[in-house]
Design an enzyme around this catalytic site. Structure first.
Site, PDB file in Angstrom:
ATOM      1  N   THR A  87       2.476  12.076 -12.090  1.00 13.23           N
ATOM      2  CA  THR A  87       2.376  10.624 -12.273  1.00 13.23           C
ATOM      3  C   THR A  87       0.932  10.152 -12.212  1.00 13.23           C
ATOM      4  O   THR A  87       0.504   9.326 -13.012  1.00 13.23           O
ATOM      5  CB  THR A  87       3.193   9.898 -11.186  1.00 13.23           C
ATOM      6  OG1 THR A  87       4.545  10.357 -11.275  1.00 13.23           O
ATOM      7  CG2 THR A  87       3.169   8.403 -11.375  1.00 13.23           C
ATOM      8  N   LYS A 140       5.507   4.281 -22.677  1.00 12.01           N
ATOM      9  CA  LYS A 140       5.084   2.985 -22.164  1.00 12.01           C
ATOM     10  C   LYS A 140       4.194   2.233 -23.169  1.00 12.01           C
ATOM     11  O   LYS A 140       3.756   2.817 -24.169  1.00 12.01           O
ATOM     12  CB  LYS A 140       4.333   3.198 -20.846  1.00 12.01           C
ATOM     13  CG  LYS A 140       5.231   3.741 -19.738  1.00 12.01           C
ATOM     14  CD  LYS A 140       4.446   3.919 -18.453  1.00 12.01           C
ATOM     15  CE  LYS A 140       5.338   4.381 -17.317  1.00 12.01           C
ATOM     16  NZ  LYS A 140       4.571   4.488 -16.058  1.00 12.01           N
ATOM     17  N   HIS A 159       7.520   7.736 -18.851  1.00  7.53           N
ATOM     18  CA  HIS A 159       8.435   7.701 -17.712  1.00  7.53           C
ATOM     19  C   HIS A 159       9.529   8.703 -18.040  1.00  7.53           C
ATOM     20  O   HIS A 159       9.892   8.895 -19.193  1.00  7.53           O
ATOM     21  CB  HIS A 159       9.051   6.309 -17.543  1.00  7.53           C
ATOM     22  CG  HIS A 159      10.233   6.291 -16.623  1.00  7.53           C
ATOM     23  ND1 HIS A 159      10.106   6.123 -15.261  1.00  7.53           N
ATOM     24  CD2 HIS A 159      11.553   6.476 -16.864  1.00  7.53           C
ATOM     25  CE1 HIS A 159      11.304   6.189 -14.700  1.00  7.53           C
ATOM     26  NE2 HIS A 159      12.199   6.396 -15.666  1.00  7.53           N
TER      27      HIS A 159
END
Length: 175
Positions: A97, A14, A124
């Site tokens: 997460t 990310k 991810h």
């Protein structure tokens, strides 16, 4: 993608990881150290509309807008990884997460080491073989998974590959 051969998964770094070169390089080295083979790799910047399409399954959830905006805020790095159990292995390496949970339950995981918040959690990964196929085709529409499995997977599985640092991918030795 399952069975005796190598399984493919999508891995995404990310904008928070790419904003800090040290974090990106450390995560990239973790990928290699954990014996993932990098089949495809590219850096890109998502448009907001592409981010919305990619995360459409989360539409209506409280974090959707924040996630979409964050993913369109800077460059990302996308990989197709190969490993005997790529989906599970990448998810384990990423960690939970939620960064707080990652720090306390998987302190060596990528998210525990580099994640900032539950949105800015560095990575991810596909959650199943089926989603891996969909996500791979989203980012690499030209990549024919069936062709790769029939043509190149045996060489990758046998270790007849070499890592190319400039391209950030593994290439078959006889290509």
């Amino acid at each position: 993608m399952a069975g005796r051969g190598l399984q493919l998964t999508l891995a995404l770094l990310k904008p928070d990881a790419l904003a800090h070169g040290i974090a990106w390089e450390a995560v990239h080295q973790d990928v290699l150290k954990n014996k993932f083979l990098i089949v495809k790799s590219k850096e890109l910047r998502l448009k907001r509309s592409d981010s919305e399409r990619f995360y459409a399954a989360h539409k209506g959830k409280f974090f959707f807008q924040r996630l979409v905006e964050f993913m369109a805020s800077g460059p990302i790095r996308v990989y197709v990884l190969a490993h005997h159990d790529a989906v599970r292995g990448w998810r384990e390496l990423m960690g939970p997460t939620k960064v707080f949970r990652a720090v306390h339950t998987a302190p060596e995981s990528i998210r525990a080491c580099y994640g900032l918040t539950d949105t800015r959690n560095t990575t991810h990964g596909s959650d199943s073989s089926a989603s891996a196929l969909q996500e791979i085709s989203f980012f690499f529409p030209e990549f024919d998974v069936a062709c790769w499995c029939n043509t190149w997977e045996p060489a990758f599985r046998a270790g007849c590959v070499s890592y190319h640092p400039k391209l950030c991918v593994h290439l078959p030795l006889h290509a």
